[in-house]
Design a protein around this motif. Structure first.
Motif, PDB file in Angstrom:
ATOM      1  N   PHE A 176      11.844 -15.086 -22.179  1.00 43.43           N
ATOM      2  CA  PHE A 176      13.262 -15.111 -21.858  1.00 43.43           C
ATOM      3  C   PHE A 176      13.806 -13.689 -21.731  1.00 43.43           C
ATOM      4  O   PHE A 176      14.626 -13.409 -20.873  1.00 43.43           O
ATOM      5  N   GLY A 177      13.334 -12.798 -22.592  1.00 40.57           N
ATOM      6  CA  GLY A 177      13.750 -11.402 -22.505  1.00 40.57           C
ATOM      7  C   GLY A 177      13.394 -10.789 -21.161  1.00 40.57           C
ATOM      8  O   GLY A 177      14.165 -10.011 -20.594  1.00 40.57           O
ATOM      9  N   LEU A 178      12.228 -11.159 -20.636  1.00 43.38           N
ATOM     10  CA  LEU A 178      11.809 -10.644 -19.333  1.00 43.38           C
ATOM     11  C   LEU A 178      12.633 -11.242 -18.196  1.00 43.38           C
ATOM     12  O   LEU A 178      12.932 -10.568 -17.215  1.00 43.38           O
ATOM     13  N   LEU A 179      12.988 -12.490 -18.318  1.00 48.11           N
ATOM     14  CA  LEU A 179      13.659 -13.197 -17.228  1.00 48.11           C
ATOM     15  C   LEU A 179      15.177 -13.174 -17.308  1.00 48.11           C
ATOM     16  O   LEU A 179      15.847 -13.409 -16.303  1.00 48.11           O
ATOM     17  N   GLU A 180      15.724 -12.897 -18.472  1.00 47.34           N
ATOM     18  CA  GLU A 180      17.166 -13.028 -18.686  1.00 47.34           C
ATOM     19  C   GLU A 180      17.977 -12.206 -17.680  1.00 47.34           C
ATOM     20  O   GLU A 180      18.902 -12.729 -17.047  1.00 47.34           O
ATOM     21  N   ASP A 181      17.657 -10.927 -17.526  1.00 53.78           N
ATOM     22  CA  ASP A 181      18.429 -10.079 -16.616  1.00 53.78           C
ATOM     23  C   ASP A 181      18.322 -10.564 -15.174  1.00 53.78           C
ATOM     24  O   ASP A 181      19.307 -10.574 -14.435  1.00 53.78           O
ATOM     25  N   ARG A 182      17.135 -10.971 -14.779  1.00 51.00           N
ATOM     26  CA  ARG A 182      16.951 -11.442 -13.399  1.00 51.00           C
ATOM     27  C   ARG A 182      17.720 -12.743 -13.154  1.00 51.00           C
ATOM     28  O   ARG A 182      18.361 -12.907 -12.114  1.00 51.00           O
ATOM     29  N   ILE A 183      17.655 -13.647 -14.098  1.00 49.08           N
ATOM     30  CA  ILE A 183      18.376 -14.919 -13.964  1.00 49.08           C
ATOM     31  C   ILE A 183      19.881 -14.663 -13.914  1.00 49.08           C
ATOM     32  O   ILE A 183      20.584 -15.222 -13.071  1.00 49.08           O
ATOM     33  N   ARG A 184      20.354 -13.809 -14.797  1.00 51.90           N
ATOM     34  CA  ARG A 184      21.783 -13.491 -14.827  1.00 51.90           C
ATOM     35  C   ARG A 184      22.220 -12.873 -13.496  1.00 51.90           C
ATOM     36  O   ARG A 184      23.250 -13.232 -12.934  1.00 51.90           O
ATOM     37  N   SER A 185      21.420 -11.953 -12.983  1.00 45.58           N
ATOM     38  CA  SER A 185      21.730 -11.297 -11.718  1.00 45.58           C
ATOM     39  C   SER A 185      21.772 -12.299 -10.569  1.00 45.58           C
ATOM     40  O   SER A 185      22.680 -12.279  -9.738  1.00 45.58           O
ATOM     41  N   GLU A 186      20.781 -13.198 -10.520  1.00 47.63           N
ATOM     42  CA  GLU A 186      20.746 -14.220  -9.462  1.00 47.63           C
ATOM     43  C   GLU A 186      21.937 -15.161  -9.572  1.00 47.63           C
ATOM     44  O   GLU A 186      22.536 -15.530  -8.557  1.00 47.63           O
ATOM     45  N   ALA A 187      22.295 -15.562 -10.768  1.00 46.38           N
ATOM     46  CA  ALA A 187      23.422 -16.475 -10.962  1.00 46.38           C
ATOM     47  C   ALA A 187      24.733 -15.804 -10.550  1.00 46.38           C
ATOM     48  O   ALA A 187      25.572 -16.424  -9.876  1.00 46.38           O
ATOM     49  N   GLU A 188      24.905 -14.545 -10.946  1.00 48.74           N
ATOM     50  CA  GLU A 188      26.127 -13.837 -10.575  1.00 48.74           C
ATOM     51  C   GLU A 188      26.212 -13.642  -9.063  1.00 48.74           C
ATOM     52  O   GLU A 188      27.277 -13.775  -8.472  1.00 48.74           O
ATOM     53  N   SER A 189      25.080 -13.348  -8.434  1.00 50.32           N
ATOM     54  CA  SER A 189      25.047 -13.170  -6.986  1.00 50.32           C
ATOM     55  C   SER A 189      25.389 -14.476  -6.272  1.00 50.32           C
ATOM     56  O   SER A 189      26.172 -14.485  -5.320  1.00 50.32           O
ATOM     57  N   ALA A 190      24.820 -15.573  -6.729  1.00 50.31           N
ATOM     58  CA  ALA A 190      25.098 -16.876  -6.122  1.00 50.31           C
ATOM     59  C   ALA A 190      26.566 -17.249  -6.299  1.00 50.31           C
ATOM     60  O   ALA A 190      27.206 -17.768  -5.372  1.00 50.31           O
ATOM     61  N   ALA A 191      27.125 -16.972  -7.471  1.00 44.30           N
ATOM     62  CA  ALA A 191      28.533 -17.281  -7.712  1.00 44.30           C
ATOM     63  C   ALA A 191      29.423 -16.422  -6.817  1.00 44.30           C
ATOM     64  O   ALA A 191      30.405 -16.919  -6.249  1.00 44.30           O
ATOM     65  N   GLN A 192      29.088 -15.147  -6.688  1.00 42.97           N
ATOM     66  CA  GLN A 192      29.877 -14.252  -5.842  1.00 42.97           C
ATOM     67  C   GLN A 192      29.826 -14.704  -4.380  1.00 42.97           C
ATOM     68  O   GLN A 192      30.838 -14.737  -3.692  1.00 42.97           O
ATOM     69  N   ASP A 193      28.635 -15.080  -3.902  1.00 46.36           N
ATOM     70  CA  ASP A 193      28.494 -15.583  -2.526  1.00 46.36           C
ATOM     71  C   ASP A 193      29.327 -16.843  -2.315  1.00 46.36           C
ATOM     72  O   ASP A 193      29.979 -16.999  -1.280  1.00 46.36           O
ATOM     73  N   ALA A 194      29.311 -17.731  -3.304  1.00 46.08           N
ATOM     74  CA  ALA A 194      30.072 -18.977  -3.178  1.00 46.08           C
ATOM     75  C   ALA A 194      31.565 -18.690  -3.127  1.00 46.08           C
ATOM     76  O   ALA A 194      32.300 -19.316  -2.354  1.00 46.08           O
ATOM     77  N   LEU A 195      32.016 -17.743  -3.943  1.00 50.08           N
ATOM     78  CA  LEU A 195      33.443 -17.405  -3.933  1.00 50.08           C
ATOM     79  C   LEU A 195      33.849 -16.750  -2.620  1.00 50.08           C
ATOM     80  O   LEU A 195      34.949 -17.001  -2.107  1.00 50.08           O
ATOM     81  N   GLU A 196      32.992 -15.905  -2.096  1.00 41.93           N
ATOM     82  CA  GLU A 196      33.309 -15.242  -0.827  1.00 41.93           C
ATOM     83  C   GLU A 196      33.352 -16.234   0.327  1.00 41.93           C
ATOM     84  O   GLU A 196      34.141 -16.077   1.254  1.00 41.93           O
TER      85      GLU A 196
END
Length: 137
Positions: free
Chosen positions: A74-94
């Motif tokens: 989880f430590g290895l994946l946490e930052d990547r997952i968070r980044s992907e989720a934030e990017s997807a949310a930002q794209d959806a809002l735009e």
């Protein structure tokens, strides 16, 4: 029968200890074969108890290692997952357009066309339609 054991206060003994004591009583009473069988059973119980304890310790170790592995993964994946989720949310809002809703124009027209008083009367009629009221003054 071992008279010394009868006068001792009751203590918590394991099954193996009980069988050893019972075996000694049997051997003392001249039943050597029965006593030997009981001693063998006590030895087998000790061996199995030790095996169960070892297996429980091994299971606890495996559970601990699984937790460590999950935490590391989880430590290895946490930052990547968070980044992907934030990017997807930002794209959806735009890409979101509130006027693109299938009923948006109709809803706006309905809200602006009806005056507040007319809409209130309509809602009251819908609520009381088919009902009965009693007023006390």
């Amino acid at each position: 029968m071992n008279i010394e054991n009868q006068n001792q206060p009751a203590t918590r003994e394991t099954m193996a200890e009980y069988l050893d004591r019972l075996a000694a009583d049997q051997i003392e009473a001249g039943m050597d074969a029965t006593g030997a069988d009981m001693k063998a059973a006590a030895a087998e119980i000790r061996k199995l108890t030790l095996k169960v304890d070892q297996m429980a310790a091994a299971m606890a170790h495996v559970a601990s290692r699984e937790d460590q592995l999950a935490s590391a993964l989880f430590g290895l994946l946490e930052d990547r997952i968070r980044s992907e989720a934030e990017s997807a949310a930002q794209d959806a809002l735009e890409d979101y357009d509130p006027t693109d809703h299938y009923n948006f124009a109709d809803a706006v027209a309905e809200q602006t066309a009806d005056s507040g008083d007319d809409r209130t009367r309509e809602i009251v009629r819908e609520v009381i339609e088919g009902g009965s009221f009693t007023f006390h003054v």
